[in-house]
Design an enzyme around this catalytic site. Sequence first.
Site, PDB file in Angstrom:
ATOM      1  CB  ALA A 204       1.434  42.092  91.801  1.00 58.04           C
ATOM      2  CE1 TYR A 205       6.188  49.169  88.868  1.00 59.16           C
ATOM      3  CE2 TYR A 205       6.229  49.057  91.259  1.00 59.16           C
ATOM      4  CZ  TYR A 205       6.720  49.563  90.078  1.00 59.16           C
ATOM      5  OH  TYR A 205       7.754  50.468  90.095  1.00 59.16           O
ATOM      6  CB  THR A 206       6.122  42.694  93.672  1.00 59.28           C
ATOM      7  OG1 THR A 206       7.122  42.325  92.716  1.00 59.28           O
ATOM      8  CG2 THR A 206       4.882  41.865  93.487  1.00 59.28           C
TER       9      THR A 206
ATOM     10  CE1 TYR B  93       2.904  45.398  95.782  1.00 59.28           C
ATOM     11  CE2 TYR B  93       2.843  45.507  98.171  1.00 59.28           C
ATOM     12  CZ  TYR B  93       2.765  44.770  97.012  1.00 59.28           C
ATOM     13  OH  TYR B  93       2.551  43.423  97.076  1.00 59.28           O
TER      14      TYR B  93
ATOM     15  CE  LYS C  54      -1.329  43.173  95.432  1.00 57.06           C
ATOM     16  NZ  LYS C  54      -1.314  42.238  94.264  1.00 57.06           N
TER      17      LYS C  54
ATOM     18  CD1 TRP D 194       6.131  40.780 105.238  1.00 56.17           C
ATOM     19  CD2 TRP D 194       7.673  39.977 106.649  1.00 56.17           C
ATOM     20  NE1 TRP D 194       6.255  41.664 106.291  1.00 56.17           N
ATOM     21  CE2 TRP D 194       7.184  41.196 107.168  1.00 56.17           C
ATOM     22  CE3 TRP D 194       8.632  39.274 107.378  1.00 56.17           C
ATOM     23  CZ2 TRP D 194       7.641  41.723 108.379  1.00 56.17           C
ATOM     24  CZ3 TRP D 194       9.081  39.803 108.585  1.00 56.17           C
ATOM     25  CH2 TRP D 194       8.601  41.009 109.065  1.00 56.17           C
TER      26      TRP D 194
ATOM     27  CG  ASP E  86       2.030  42.185 104.633  1.00 56.52           C
ATOM     28  OD1 ASP E  86       2.166  42.284 103.392  1.00 56.52           O
ATOM     29  OD2 ASP E  86       3.003  42.099 105.402  1.00 56.52           O
TER      30      ASP E  86
HETATM   31  N1  LIG Z   1       6.641  39.523  97.284  1.00 62.11           N
HETATM   32  C1  LIG Z   1       6.073  39.771  98.455  1.00 62.11           C
HETATM   33  O1  LIG Z   1       6.755  39.912  99.485  1.00 62.11           O
HETATM   34  C2  LIG Z   1       4.568  39.857  98.584  1.00 62.11           C
HETATM   35  C3  LIG Z   1       4.007  40.152  99.840  1.00 62.11           C
HETATM   36  C4  LIG Z   1       2.610  40.228  99.937  1.00 62.11           C
HETATM   37  C5  LIG Z   1       1.815  40.006  98.842  1.00 62.11           C
HETATM   38  N2  LIG Z   1       2.392  39.745  97.649  1.00 62.11           N
HETATM   39  C6  LIG Z   1       1.526  39.553  96.482  1.00 62.11           C
HETATM   40  O2  LIG Z   1       1.616  38.198  96.087  1.00 62.11           O
HETATM   41  C7  LIG Z   1       1.496  38.109  94.664  1.00 62.11           C
HETATM   42  C8  LIG Z   1       2.663  37.335  94.092  1.00 62.11           C
HETATM   43  O3  LIG Z   1       3.868  38.016  94.412  1.00 62.11           O
HETATM   44  P1  LIG Z   1       5.284  37.453  93.960  1.00 62.11           P
HETATM   45  O4  LIG Z   1       6.217  37.757  95.069  1.00 62.11           O
HETATM   46  O5  LIG Z   1       5.134  36.066  93.437  1.00 62.11           O
HETATM   47  O6  LIG Z   1       5.621  38.459  92.775  1.00 62.11           O
HETATM   48  P2  LIG Z   1       6.931  38.512  91.852  1.00 62.11           P
HETATM   49  O7  LIG Z   1       7.834  37.372  92.143  1.00 62.11           O
HETATM   50  O8  LIG Z   1       7.465  39.899  91.935  1.00 62.11           O
HETATM   51  O9  LIG Z   1       6.314  38.275  90.422  1.00 62.11           O
HETATM   52  C9  LIG Z   1       5.416  39.191  89.885  1.00 62.11           C
HETATM   53  C10 LIG Z   1       5.155  38.792  88.445  1.00 62.11           C
HETATM   54  O10 LIG Z   1       4.297  39.787  87.892  1.00 62.11           O
HETATM   55  C11 LIG Z   1       4.715  40.024  86.577  1.00 62.11           C
HETATM   56  N3  LIG Z   1       4.384  41.356  86.115  1.00 62.11           N
HETATM   57  C12 LIG Z   1       4.712  42.546  86.672  1.00 62.11           C
HETATM   58  N4  LIG Z   1       4.285  43.549  85.886  1.00 62.11           N
HETATM   59  C13 LIG Z   1       3.684  42.975  84.813  1.00 62.11           C
HETATM   60  C14 LIG Z   1       3.048  43.482  83.650  1.00 62.11           C
HETATM   61  N5  LIG Z   1       2.946  44.792  83.425  1.00 62.11           N
HETATM   62  N6  LIG Z   1       2.542  42.597  82.776  1.00 62.11           N
HETATM   63  C15 LIG Z   1       2.637  41.276  82.974  1.00 62.11           C
HETATM   64  N7  LIG Z   1       3.231  40.721  84.042  1.00 62.11           N
HETATM   65  C16 LIG Z   1       3.760  41.581  84.959  1.00 62.11           C
HETATM   66  C17 LIG Z   1       6.232  39.894  86.635  1.00 62.11           C
HETATM   67  O11 LIG Z   1       6.672  39.634  85.335  1.00 62.11           O
HETATM   68  P3  LIG Z   1       8.214  39.711  84.947  1.00 62.11           P
HETATM   69  O12 LIG Z   1       8.790  38.405  85.417  1.00 62.11           O
HETATM   70  O13 LIG Z   1       8.190  39.854  83.476  1.00 62.11           O
HETATM   71  O14 LIG Z   1       8.766  40.910  85.664  1.00 62.11           O
HETATM   72  C18 LIG Z   1       6.419  38.731  87.601  1.00 62.11           C
HETATM   73  O15 LIG Z   1       6.469  37.501  86.937  1.00 62.11           O
HETATM   74  C19 LIG Z   1       1.350  39.544  94.168  1.00 62.11           C
HETATM   75  O16 LIG Z   1      -0.014  39.856  94.035  1.00 62.11           O
HETATM   76  C20 LIG Z   1       1.938  40.382  95.290  1.00 62.11           C
HETATM   77  O17 LIG Z   1       1.389  41.683  95.309  1.00 62.11           O
HETATM   78  C21 LIG Z   1       3.752  39.639  97.481  1.00 62.11           C
END
Ligand SMILES: NC(=O)c1ccc[n+]([C@@H]2O[C@H](COP(=O)([O-])OP(=O)(O)OC[C@H]3O[C@@H](n4cnc5c(N)ncnc54)[C@H](OP(=O)(O)O)[C@@H]3O)[C@@H](O)[C@H]2O)c1
Length: 305
Positions: free
Chosen positions: A65-67, A130, A134, A155, A107
């Site tokens: 995701a774009y996070t 964001y 989502k 989080w 969330d």
């Molecule tokens: N982080 C939070 O606090 C949080 C909270 C609630 C929900 N979520 C959701 O939980 C899920 C997992 O989050 P996470 O924290 O594990 O995310 P993360 O650590 O930020 O990792 C996101 C991954 O998505 C990849 N990505 C982003 N843009 C891309 C593109 N254009 N093409 C291919 N890959 C791309 C990134 O690749 P690169 O490594 O190359 O950048 C990265 O590996 C997501 O759906 C997020 O929205 C996250």
Amino acid sequence: MDSTHGLRILITGPDGQVGWECRRSLQTLGQVLSVGRAHCDLSRADAIRAAVRDASPDLIVNTAAYTAVDRAESEPDLARAVNADAPAVLAEEARRLGAALIHLSTDYVFDGTKPAPYIESDACNPLSVYGRSKLDGELAILASGAAALILRTSWVYATRGHNFLRTIVRLAREREELRIVDDQWGAPTWARSIAEAIAVIAARAGRDRATIAASLAERGGVFHMTAAGRTNWHQFAQRLLQRIADPERRLRSIAAIPSRDYPTPAHRPTNSVLDCTRLAGLWGVALPPWDVALDLAVDGDERAR
Ligand SMILES: NC(=O)c1ccc[n+]([C@@H]2O[C@H](COP(=O)([O-])OP(=O)(O)OC[C@H]3O[C@@H](n4cnc5c(N)ncnc54)[C@H](OP(=O)(O)O)[C@@H]3O)[C@@H](O)[C@H]2O)c1
């Protein structure tokens, strides 16, 4: 067991927090294939289609995701492409194959004004680009007719990657005083807890494409899946620093401040605690309390220092 036994699982975002853990937790279910940004840029529909058709998975786990929540305010098109358009294409491809899709959401689809934990059917009203992107991803998946499970979590942290835990540990070395907001409430959720829960759900859903797709068609839709309990960012930082002995720490005090004293480009909900009863009831899965998971995450892990 030969390597073709079990499910063919395609993971996006294998280098992200949750994706990195899923690459490990899903291994016992079959053959795990992953596509990172280099082979599949999720802002390109043709690349997504090619990657899915090439892998021909039984199950797609979309952790990418774009996070960058604040940066998304100035890059809405890219956030939308990755968080809304890409899930739509993944869902379309899953349906075409008769495969299932497990997708992660957030969330931040809520505005945080509810004085109690949110349930899945509560009205969404994202405060940020964001959150909007989502939510649009969720809606596109639901509209696609694919057999899909959408897991809203919150989080997310790990002892690797970019997250609050790593930032606080670094800042505690660099600064003597930190100011952290104490008026946003939620549940910090360990990436490993999420990955392990996805593994349990996938195992319960079935051992082949038709069964897992039928299970997710029957028991799919939106579910809340976060650590149990609630806290705020200030309390989370305090607990984290209590649990880690770092000889290089310079920090002397952590001040609790209101969000208005820490302005950010994106607005965040005041309350984003999610009620996870539905997941426990339909899939028998519940994540541990946030403080128990935090202790497990940092205990003996050198990367947390
Ligand atoms: N982080 C939070 O606090 C949080 C909270 C609630 C929900 N979520 C959701 O939980 C899920 C997992 O989050 P996470 O924290 O594990 O995310 P993360 O650590 O930020 O990792 C996101 C991954 O998505 C990849 N990505 C982003 N843009 C891309 C593109 N254009 N093409 C291919 N890959 C791309 C990134 O690749 P690169 O490594 O190359 O950048 C990265 O590996 C997501 O759906 C997020 O929205 C996250």
